[in-house]
Design an enzyme around this catalytic site. Structure first.
Site, PDB file in Angstrom:
ATOM      1  N   LYS A  87      -6.289   7.748  -2.246  1.00 38.25           N
ATOM      2  CA  LYS A  87      -5.754   7.458  -3.148  1.00 38.25           C
ATOM      3  C   LYS A  87      -6.625   7.098  -4.673  1.00 38.25           C
ATOM      4  O   LYS A  87      -6.087   7.271  -5.353  1.00 38.25           O
ATOM      5  CB  LYS A  87      -4.796   6.425  -2.378  1.00 38.25           C
ATOM      6  CG  LYS A  87      -3.649   6.781  -1.770  1.00 38.25           C
ATOM      7  CD  LYS A  87      -2.738   5.075  -1.455  1.00 38.25           C
ATOM      8  CE  LYS A  87      -3.912   4.490  -0.666  1.00 38.25           C
ATOM      9  NZ  LYS A  87      -4.228   4.923   0.831  1.00 38.25           N
ATOM     10  N   ASP A 130      -6.435   6.110   4.025  1.00 40.71           N
ATOM     11  CA  ASP A 130      -7.585   6.331   3.570  1.00 40.71           C
ATOM     12  C   ASP A 130      -7.536   8.299   3.356  1.00 40.71           C
ATOM     13  O   ASP A 130      -8.111   9.285   3.481  1.00 40.71           O
ATOM     14  CB  ASP A 130      -8.642   6.569   4.638  1.00 40.71           C
ATOM     15  CG  ASP A 130      -8.900   4.992   5.120  1.00 40.71           C
ATOM     16  OD1 ASP A 130      -9.349   4.151   4.732  1.00 40.71           O
ATOM     17  OD2 ASP A 130      -9.050   5.077   6.146  1.00 40.71           O
ATOM     18  N   GLN A 143      -3.250   1.069   1.630  1.00 37.32           N
ATOM     19  CA  GLN A 143      -3.048   1.641   2.802  1.00 37.32           C
ATOM     20  C   GLN A 143      -1.871   2.650   2.978  1.00 37.32           C
ATOM     21  O   GLN A 143      -2.271   3.561   2.038  1.00 37.32           O
ATOM     22  CB  GLN A 143      -2.179   0.550   4.068  1.00 37.32           C
ATOM     23  CG  GLN A 143      -3.392  -0.337   4.040  1.00 37.32           C
ATOM     24  CD  GLN A 143      -3.423  -1.809   3.077  1.00 37.32           C
ATOM     25  OE1 GLN A 143      -2.474  -2.194   2.442  1.00 37.32           O
ATOM     26  NE2 GLN A 143      -4.845  -1.813   2.820  1.00 37.32           N
ATOM     27  N   GLY A 199     -10.038   0.082   1.067  1.00 36.69           N
ATOM     28  CA  GLY A 199     -11.405   0.745   0.772  1.00 36.69           C
ATOM     29  C   GLY A 199     -11.209   2.116  -0.453  1.00 36.69           C
ATOM     30  O   GLY A 199     -10.944   2.352  -0.051  1.00 36.69           O
ATOM     31  N   HIS A 200     -11.012   2.005  -1.524  1.00 42.17           N
ATOM     32  CA  HIS A 200     -10.764   3.006  -2.633  1.00 42.17           C
ATOM     33  C   HIS A 200     -12.056   3.161  -3.120  1.00 42.17           C
ATOM     34  O   HIS A 200     -13.050   2.709  -3.934  1.00 42.17           O
ATOM     35  CB  HIS A 200     -10.364   2.607  -3.241  1.00 42.17           C
ATOM     36  CG  HIS A 200      -8.142   3.058  -2.900  1.00 42.17           C
ATOM     37  ND1 HIS A 200      -7.699   1.820  -3.821  1.00 42.17           N
ATOM     38  CD2 HIS A 200      -7.841   2.335  -2.101  1.00 42.17           C
ATOM     39  CE1 HIS A 200      -6.192   1.775  -2.930  1.00 42.17           C
ATOM     40  NE2 HIS A 200      -6.930   2.070  -1.552  1.00 42.17           N
TER      41      HIS A 200
HETATM   42  P1  IMP Z   1      -5.234  -5.030   8.806  1.00 44.17           P
HETATM   43  O1  IMP Z   1      -4.474  -4.411   7.522  1.00 44.17           O
HETATM   44  O2  IMP Z   1      -6.331  -5.597   8.525  1.00 44.17           O
HETATM   45  O3  IMP Z   1      -3.992  -6.143   9.333  1.00 44.17           O
HETATM   46  O4  IMP Z   1      -5.585  -3.859  10.145  1.00 44.17           O
HETATM   47  C1  IMP Z   1      -4.105  -3.458  10.202  1.00 44.17           C
HETATM   48  C2  IMP Z   1      -4.391  -2.047  10.651  1.00 44.17           C
HETATM   49  O5  IMP Z   1      -4.703  -0.868   9.314  1.00 44.17           O
HETATM   50  C3  IMP Z   1      -5.162  -1.967  11.478  1.00 44.17           C
HETATM   51  O6  IMP Z   1      -5.666  -0.389  11.363  1.00 44.17           O
HETATM   52  C4  IMP Z   1      -6.852  -1.315  10.686  1.00 44.17           C
HETATM   53  O7  IMP Z   1      -7.512  -0.424  10.830  1.00 44.17           O
HETATM   54  C5  IMP Z   1      -5.348  -0.789   9.272  1.00 44.17           C
HETATM   55  N1  IMP Z   1      -5.569  -0.440   7.350  1.00 44.17           N
HETATM   56  C6  IMP Z   1      -6.325  -1.735   7.236  1.00 44.17           C
HETATM   57  N2  IMP Z   1      -6.169  -1.271   5.698  1.00 44.17           N
HETATM   58  C7  IMP Z   1      -6.385  -0.001   5.668  1.00 44.17           C
HETATM   59  C8  IMP Z   1      -6.612   0.773   4.573  1.00 44.17           C
HETATM   60  O8  IMP Z   1      -6.412   0.165   3.521  1.00 44.17           O
HETATM   61  N3  IMP Z   1      -6.656   2.243   5.239  1.00 44.17           N
HETATM   62  C9  IMP Z   1      -6.938   2.846   5.832  1.00 44.17           C
HETATM   63  N4  IMP Z   1      -6.512   1.290   7.490  1.00 44.17           N
HETATM   64  C10 IMP Z   1      -6.556   0.369   7.224  1.00 44.17           C
END
Ligand code: IMP
Length: 433
Positions: free
Chosen positions: A17, A14, A225, A41-42
């Site tokens: 990017k 977040d 991420q 989520g962009h």
């Molecule tokens: P997962 O990727 O859904 O398995 O989530 C694993 C961890 O990564 C969790 O803490 C999510 O909140 C975090 N996470 C996954 N994708 C994002 C992102 O795009 N932005 C911020 N946190 C993320």
């Protein structure tokens, strides 16, 4: 001249990017997603309209750019089609300019159910995943049982393999997790119509990229991420299941490190984290409220409130080294407007031994306390400023201190949500290596 630029997050995701990718892709030929899936989520604001992309590369909003979803990305065909249709409502058409690797693992219903069932069973120890099936889909890849995008091209073997995998998942879902089973016939029924829609997009994207590199095309590699959610370098087990650090570009595309000319680390002017896990500079006071409200710190994928904190320069310096960053882009500088004072965490102290910790290991995180440097804030608005010289003196000081601590230049500063709210300190396409 730098042709191939990687844009990745240096914190916990977040970082903003999407907007930076969107801005830099304007002058590029290709934009490539290389890891993660629709957990990302962009958010982009174009002509006052907000567009949120989860899977399709953000740079595709520019009509002459070719988008690649490379082999390192886990792909939900349903999400992909949903996003293609959403873009069409904004008059953005991706036909013949979006390609998906035949090697990308699929995300299907059983991955999502498994993600949800696991989190539920973990109870208070849950990781706080996005519930999009990301972890289980990557597990299938590593276990060599994944169905991949290329498998959609052979309906007969697809249905045989799908039935076997569904049996495997249902055994665990029902017996161990006491969760509802998934129905193989329904998954197949829903999946088949998606194939026609994406069939022509399925390609050997590695070859496409090799040809693009040989033809001297400009390529933007768009990370999802952030570095501390990386499966190897993040705050394990509170991480995602892919390599969101630089290594993910190489394995996730088939492009070698020599072809990467410049690596841009996108860093929010403060810190945020969604989901659980270590977050040394986390705040629970009025500054948290300020960041949440002014920075709209709510997840664009799950809507959850993001945890907020001061900039963590210990983590940032680690990120600089892990990723061999060439320069930084500081985002959301305007969110700091109006704060009386601003802090940067420059060291971690063990609260029991009082020792300075260079980087905590898994059990050490709970025993550390951030050490801060404090700087005066600024009362003027930085929102929408486009020239470095126009920033308040204190804001320039803050940027200079980040450069001193990290020992790399801040080349871009984002001063608001719109495409045009940006300061290009240096043109990164023309910086000498
Ligand atoms: P997962 O990727 O859904 O398995 O989530 C694993 C961890 O990564 C969790 O803490 C999510 O909140 C975090 N996470 C996954 N994708 C994002 C992102 O795009 N932005 C911020 N946190 C993320």
């Amino acid at each position: 001249m730098n042709k191939n630029i990687v844009i990745l997050g240096t914190q916990w995701g977040d970082e903003g990017k999407g907007k930076v990718v969107d801005c830099l892709t304007k002058d590029s030929s290709y934009v490539v997603r290389y890891q993660g899936g629709h957990n990302a989520g962009h958010t982009l604001v174009v002509n006052d309209k907000k567009i949120i992309l989860h899977l399709i590369p953000s740079g595709l909003l520019h009509k002459n750019v070719i988008g690649i979803i490379a082999n390192g990305v886990v792909v939900s065909p349903f999400e992909l089609i949903k996003e293609i249709k959403m873009l069409e409502t904004h008059n953005i058409f991706v036909h013949k300019r979006l390609f998906i690797s035949n090697s990308s693992p699929l995300i299907l219903q059983y991955h999502i159910e498994m993600d949800i069932a696991r989190e539920k069973k973990l109870g208070i120890s849950a990781l706080g995943t996005t519930g999009r099936g990301i972890g289980p889909a990557y597990e299938d890849k590593i276990a060599r049982r994944a169905l991949r995008i290329g498998d959609l091209k052979n309906e007969k073997t697809l249905s045989i393999r799908l039935e076997k995998i569904v049996n495997y998942y249902n055994h665990q879902l029902v017996s161990f997790y006491k969760h509802k089973p998934v129905d193989y016939k329904i998954i197949l029924r829903d999946l088949l119509p998606t194939i026609d829609l994406i069939y022509d997009m399925i390609k050997d994207t590695t070859s496409i990229l090799h040809t693009a590199i040989q033809s001297n095309k400009k390529i933007i590699f768009e990370g999802a991420q952030g570095s501390f959610l990386d499966i190897d370098h993040g705050t394990y087990p509170y991480v995602t299941s892919s390599n969101s650090t630089i290594g993910g570009v190489i394995t996730g595309t088939g492009v070698g490190s020599k072809s990467l000319d410049y690596i841009l680390g996108v860093t929010k002017a403060y810190s945020t984290r969604v989901g659980y896990g270590p977050f040394p500079t986390e705040l629970f006071d009025d500054v948290d409220k300020h960041f949440s409200k002014k920075g709209h710190e709510f997840g664009s994928t799950t809507g959850r409130k993001r945890r907020t904190g001061w900039l963590d320069a210990v983590a940032l310096c680690r990120s600089v080294r892990i990723n061999s960053l060439s320069g930084l882009c500081i985002t959301k500088l305007d969110v700091l407007d109006g704060l009386h004072e601003i802090k940067i965490c420059t060291a971690y102290k063990n609260i029991n031994t009082l020792e300075i910790i260079s980087f905590p290991d898994i059990d050490e995180w709970k025993n550390i306390e951030p050490i801060y440097e404090t700087y005066p804030g600024w009362n003027k608005k930085t929102l929408g400023i486009k020239k470095l010289i126009d920033l308040p003196y204190e804001a320039r000081n803050y940027i200079n201190r980040i450069e001193e601590i990290t020992q790399i230049p801040v080349d871009i500063i984002s001063t608001g949500p719109d495409r045009s709210d940006i300061i290009f300190v240096r043109d990164i396409f023309f910086i000498k290596k």
